[in-house]
Write a protein that holds these residues in place. Structure first.
Motif, PDB file in Angstrom:
ATOM      1  N   PRO A 147     102.179  43.920 -13.625  1.00  0.00           N
ATOM      2  CA  PRO A 147     101.269  45.050 -14.322  1.00  0.00           C
ATOM      3  C   PRO A 147     101.925  45.507 -15.345  1.00  0.00           C
ATOM      4  O   PRO A 147     102.823  46.616 -15.253  1.00  0.00           O
ATOM      5  N   LEU A 148     102.034  45.158 -16.512  1.00  0.00           N
ATOM      6  CA  LEU A 148     102.644  45.699 -17.776  1.00  0.00           C
ATOM      7  C   LEU A 148     101.414  46.392 -18.661  1.00  0.00           C
ATOM      8  O   LEU A 148     100.306  45.621 -18.697  1.00  0.00           O
ATOM      9  N   GLU A 149     101.862  47.545 -19.442  1.00  0.00           N
ATOM     10  CA  GLU A 149     100.526  48.115 -20.167  1.00  0.00           C
ATOM     11  C   GLU A 149     100.440  47.454 -21.397  1.00  0.00           C
ATOM     12  O   GLU A 149     101.336  47.272 -22.071  1.00  0.00           O
ATOM     13  N   PRO A 150      99.163  47.123 -21.876  1.00  0.00           N
ATOM     14  CA  PRO A 150      98.964  46.485 -23.177  1.00  0.00           C
ATOM     15  C   PRO A 150      99.360  47.493 -24.102  1.00  0.00           C
ATOM     16  O   PRO A 150      99.309  48.639 -24.052  1.00  0.00           O
ATOM     17  N   GLU A 151      99.802  46.604 -25.134  1.00  0.00           N
ATOM     18  CA  GLU A 151     100.318  47.405 -26.444  1.00  0.00           C
ATOM     19  C   GLU A 151     101.489  48.065 -26.240  1.00  0.00           C
ATOM     20  O   GLU A 151     102.104  48.542 -27.359  1.00  0.00           O
ATOM     21  N   SER A 152     101.938  48.181 -25.072  1.00  0.00           N
ATOM     22  CA  SER A 152     103.115  49.127 -24.752  1.00  0.00           C
ATOM     23  C   SER A 152     104.436  47.969 -25.061  1.00  0.00           C
ATOM     24  O   SER A 152     104.326  46.864 -24.686  1.00  0.00           O
ATOM     25  N   LEU A 153     105.502  48.571 -25.881  1.00  0.00           N
ATOM     26  CA  LEU A 153     106.779  47.746 -25.830  1.00  0.00           C
ATOM     27  C   LEU A 153     107.789  48.033 -24.631  1.00  0.00           C
ATOM     28  O   LEU A 153     108.017  49.168 -24.356  1.00  0.00           O
ATOM     29  N   TYR A 154     108.216  46.893 -23.998  1.00  0.00           N
ATOM     30  CA  TYR A 154     109.140  47.118 -23.132  1.00  0.00           C
ATOM     31  C   TYR A 154     110.475  46.511 -23.375  1.00  0.00           C
ATOM     32  O   TYR A 154     110.398  45.536 -24.284  1.00  0.00           O
ATOM     33  N   VAL A 155     111.783  46.784 -22.971  1.00  0.00           N
ATOM     34  CA  VAL A 155     112.934  46.158 -23.095  1.00  0.00           C
ATOM     35  C   VAL A 155     113.340  45.463 -21.798  1.00  0.00           C
ATOM     36  O   VAL A 155     113.648  45.999 -20.813  1.00  0.00           O
ATOM     37  N   ASN A 156     113.723  44.118 -22.010  1.00  0.00           N
ATOM     38  CA  ASN A 156     114.094  43.414 -20.987  1.00  0.00           C
ATOM     39  C   ASN A 156     115.827  43.579 -21.051  1.00  0.00           C
ATOM     40  O   ASN A 156     116.458  43.246 -21.803  1.00  0.00           O
ATOM     41  N   PHE A 157     116.193  44.069 -19.926  1.00  0.00           N
ATOM     42  CA  PHE A 157     117.816  44.070 -19.495  1.00  0.00           C
ATOM     43  C   PHE A 157     118.286  43.206 -18.691  1.00  0.00           C
ATOM     44  O   PHE A 157     117.760  42.961 -17.462  1.00  0.00           O
ATOM     45  N   GLY A 158     119.007  42.027 -19.146  1.00  0.00           N
ATOM     46  CA  GLY A 158     119.527  41.079 -18.447  1.00  0.00           C
ATOM     47  C   GLY A 158     121.032  41.170 -17.969  1.00  0.00           C
ATOM     48  O   GLY A 158     121.694  41.173 -18.991  1.00  0.00           O
ATOM     49  N   PHE A 159     121.233  41.017 -16.674  1.00  0.00           N
ATOM     50  CA  PHE A 159     122.826  41.302 -16.474  1.00  0.00           C
ATOM     51  C   PHE A 159     122.943  40.430 -15.240  1.00  0.00           C
ATOM     52  O   PHE A 159     122.336  40.515 -14.413  1.00  0.00           O
ATOM     53  N   TRP A 160     124.062  39.531 -15.435  1.00  0.00           N
ATOM     54  CA  TRP A 160     124.482  38.581 -14.575  1.00  0.00           C
ATOM     55  C   TRP A 160     125.803  38.574 -13.911  1.00  0.00           C
ATOM     56  O   TRP A 160     126.567  37.904 -14.586  1.00  0.00           O
ATOM     57  N   SER A 161     126.179  39.223 -12.856  1.00  0.00           N
ATOM     58  CA  SER A 161     127.745  39.253 -12.674  1.00  0.00           C
ATOM     59  C   SER A 161     127.697  39.796 -11.141  1.00  0.00           C
ATOM     60  O   SER A 161     126.861  39.820 -10.468  1.00  0.00           O
ATOM     61  N   SER A 162     129.132  40.247 -10.782  1.00  0.00           N
ATOM     62  CA  SER A 162     129.335  40.972  -9.509  1.00  0.00           C
ATOM     63  C   SER A 162     130.023  42.157  -9.834  1.00  0.00           C
ATOM     64  O   SER A 162     130.671  42.320 -10.968  1.00  0.00           O
ATOM     65  N   VAL A 163     129.764  43.177  -8.981  1.00  0.00           N
ATOM     66  CA  VAL A 163     130.389  44.331  -8.771  1.00  0.00           C
ATOM     67  C   VAL A 163     131.179  44.631  -7.454  1.00  0.00           C
ATOM     68  O   VAL A 163     130.960  44.599  -6.394  1.00  0.00           O
ATOM     69  N   SER A 164     132.278  45.115  -7.635  1.00  0.00           N
ATOM     70  CA  SER A 164     133.238  45.450  -6.346  1.00  0.00           C
ATOM     71  C   SER A 164     132.600  46.509  -5.845  1.00  0.00           C
ATOM     72  O   SER A 164     132.216  47.664  -6.325  1.00  0.00           O
ATOM     73  N   LEU A 165     132.506  46.412  -4.324  1.00  0.00           N
ATOM     74  CA  LEU A 165     132.174  47.541  -3.476  1.00  0.00           C
ATOM     75  C   LEU A 165     132.803  48.367  -3.110  1.00  0.00           C
ATOM     76  O   LEU A 165     134.387  47.870  -2.704  1.00  0.00           O
ATOM     77  N   LYS A 166     132.903  49.518  -3.327  1.00  0.00           N
ATOM     78  CA  LYS A 166     133.780  50.754  -2.785  1.00  0.00           C
ATOM     79  C   LYS A 166     133.774  50.836  -1.150  1.00  0.00           C
ATOM     80  O   LYS A 166     132.686  50.307  -0.606  1.00  0.00           O
ATOM     81  N   PRO A 167     134.803  51.328  -0.613  1.00  0.00           N
ATOM     82  CA  PRO A 167     134.930  51.373   0.854  1.00  0.00           C
ATOM     83  C   PRO A 167     133.684  52.084   1.376  1.00  0.00           C
ATOM     84  O   PRO A 167     133.243  52.962   1.011  1.00  0.00           O
ATOM     85  N   GLY A 168     133.075  51.694   2.302  1.00  0.00           N
ATOM     86  CA  GLY A 168     131.865  51.918   3.058  1.00  0.00           C
ATOM     87  C   GLY A 168     130.456  51.648   2.412  1.00  0.00           C
ATOM     88  O   GLY A 168     129.479  51.832   3.014  1.00  0.00           O
ATOM     89  N   MET A 169     130.615  50.997   1.329  1.00  0.00           N
ATOM     90  CA  MET A 169     129.407  50.477   0.764  1.00  0.00           C
ATOM     91  C   MET A 169     128.915  48.939   1.384  1.00  0.00           C
ATOM     92  O   MET A 169     129.960  48.349   1.574  1.00  0.00           O
TER      93      MET A 169
END
Length: 379
Positions: free
Chosen positions: A291-313
């Motif tokens: 469900p996107l709103e008609p007439e509204s402009l959106y921005v797609n953010f694409g990100f494809w990688s990995s992030v190091s987990l901190k201790p306890g995560m």
């Protein structure tokens, strides 16, 4: 199962292309419709399913039906986008095509501030001379918008299937020319920038890596093999390094909150580069499962990688953090990657009340998994 690579080759021979051509060659048109596709024409022409005129669908209960927006299967036609094969399988699609010129002229415009960049994005998406608009974020103070238009002539054209790398050209060139085909596949050779993980952006490795294998599907097979056998995880563990969480997502955020989301992303996640792609529904019609709103402009953010987990995560921390932020800003995320929503939240965001009666009508025995189960691997 027709790939966009084959479809584009067939249509360009007649001076035509699909209205929206997703970035990677082996994405199929069926996948882009039952899932979601996006590209730099989406600010003007919406999403791939919006140029579909008719669908022939093998439903979960074994029927083959013709779904159109004006026949007895109109509800299935409307719900098929973002259903990810849980309502049926597309056997045939009839789509509209867009006339093209032989070349595309590109302009790369740099911004050192996100607010300025997104204000310019709004302005450029209203500029009728632009046929294509997207952007790339290298850091907080290095953001590029790429504005492109069809043209009949080109003084010379660039080739980013060889030693040159397309995304690096944004930082060194203000203007560029590509053939239409090379423009549509400009991201595929290096899977955006993800080929760097395989060393393919090293000039010595690149020279030895056969051109025919510098493709997104080759890299995808390598990643799939690595994940299946957990090779990278084992190496990191043997070296005493912290575990990593894959963060592979495309999310849509209203343009008014785009700078806010990007600030959050830099602060909490830190992956770069990030792809930007503006989109707006092509018309006033809404699609119940996304469900996107008609007439509204959106921005797609694409990100494809990995992030190091901190201790306890635990794995899922960053993906869940992103999901919460996108929801709070009135956005949506594509479901092709990891999904961490709880059942109730998921069905609220993706209109379970609209999905349920269509699922019951076309797959009453539940031969196909429902959307939540398929996207979250829930039992």
């Amino acid at each position: 199962m027709t790939t966009y690579e084959d479809l584009v080759a067939a249509t360009l021979a007649h001076g035509l292309m699909p209205y929206v051509v997703p970035q990677l060659k082996t994405i199929t048109i069926g996948g882009a419709v039952t899932g979601l596709g996006i590209e730099s024409t989406s600010f003007k022409h919406g999403l791939p399913h919006e140029s579909v005129l008719e669908m022939e669908i093998l439903t979960g209960d074994g029927r083959i039906v013709i779904a159109r927006p004006d026949n007895e299967h109109a509800a299935l036609f409307d719900a098929f986008p973002n259903s990810y094969g849980t309502l049926g399988y597309a056997l045939r699609l009839k789509i509209e095509l867009l006339p093209v010129k032989p070349y595309v002229k590109l302009r790369h415009v740099r911004f050192d501030d996100a607010e300025q960049a997104f204000a310019a994005l709004v302005k450029e998406c209203a500029n009728e001379s632009n046929d294509f608009v997207d952007g790339t974020v290298f850091s907080r103070d290095e953001i590029y918008l790429t504005l492109a238009e069809f043209t009949d002539e080109a003084p010379a054209t660039s080739d980013y299937t060889g030693m040159d790398i397309y995304y690096r050209s944004l930082q060194t060139r203000q203007t560029d020319y590509l053939t239409v085909s090379d423009y549509l596949w400009r991201w595929d050779t290096d899977w955006f920038w993800c080929s760097r993980a395989f060393g393919v952006q090293n000039k010595f490795v690149r020279a030895l890596w056969p051109r025919r294998y510098r493709r997104s599907d080759t890299y995808h097979k390598i990643v799939a093999f690595d994940r299946k056998h957990r090779l990278t995880d084992r190496v990191r563990k043997a070296r005493g390094q912290q575990a990593e969480e894959p963060v592979v997502q495309d999310v849509e955020v209203p343009v008014g909150h785009a700078a806010e989301f990007l600030d959050f992303f830099h602060r909490e996640v830190g992956i770069t580069p990030v792809w930007l792609c503006p989109l707006r529904l092509r018309g006033s019609k809404t699609w119940p499962l996304y469900p996107l709103e008609p007439e509204s402009l959106y921005v797609n953010f694409g990100f494809w990688s990995s992030v190091s987990l901190k201790p306890g995560m635990s794995v899922g921390y960053y993906n869940r953090l992103i999901e919460d932020e996108v929801t709070s800003l009135g956005g949506h995320k594509s479901l092709y990657s990891t999904v961490h929503y709880g059942r109730e939240e998921f069905w609220r965001l993706y209109h379970g009340d609209a999905y349920a009666p269509i699922k019951a009508a076309y797959d009453p025995a539940g031969r196909l998994p429902d959307l939540y189960t398929k996207c979250t691997n829930a039992k």
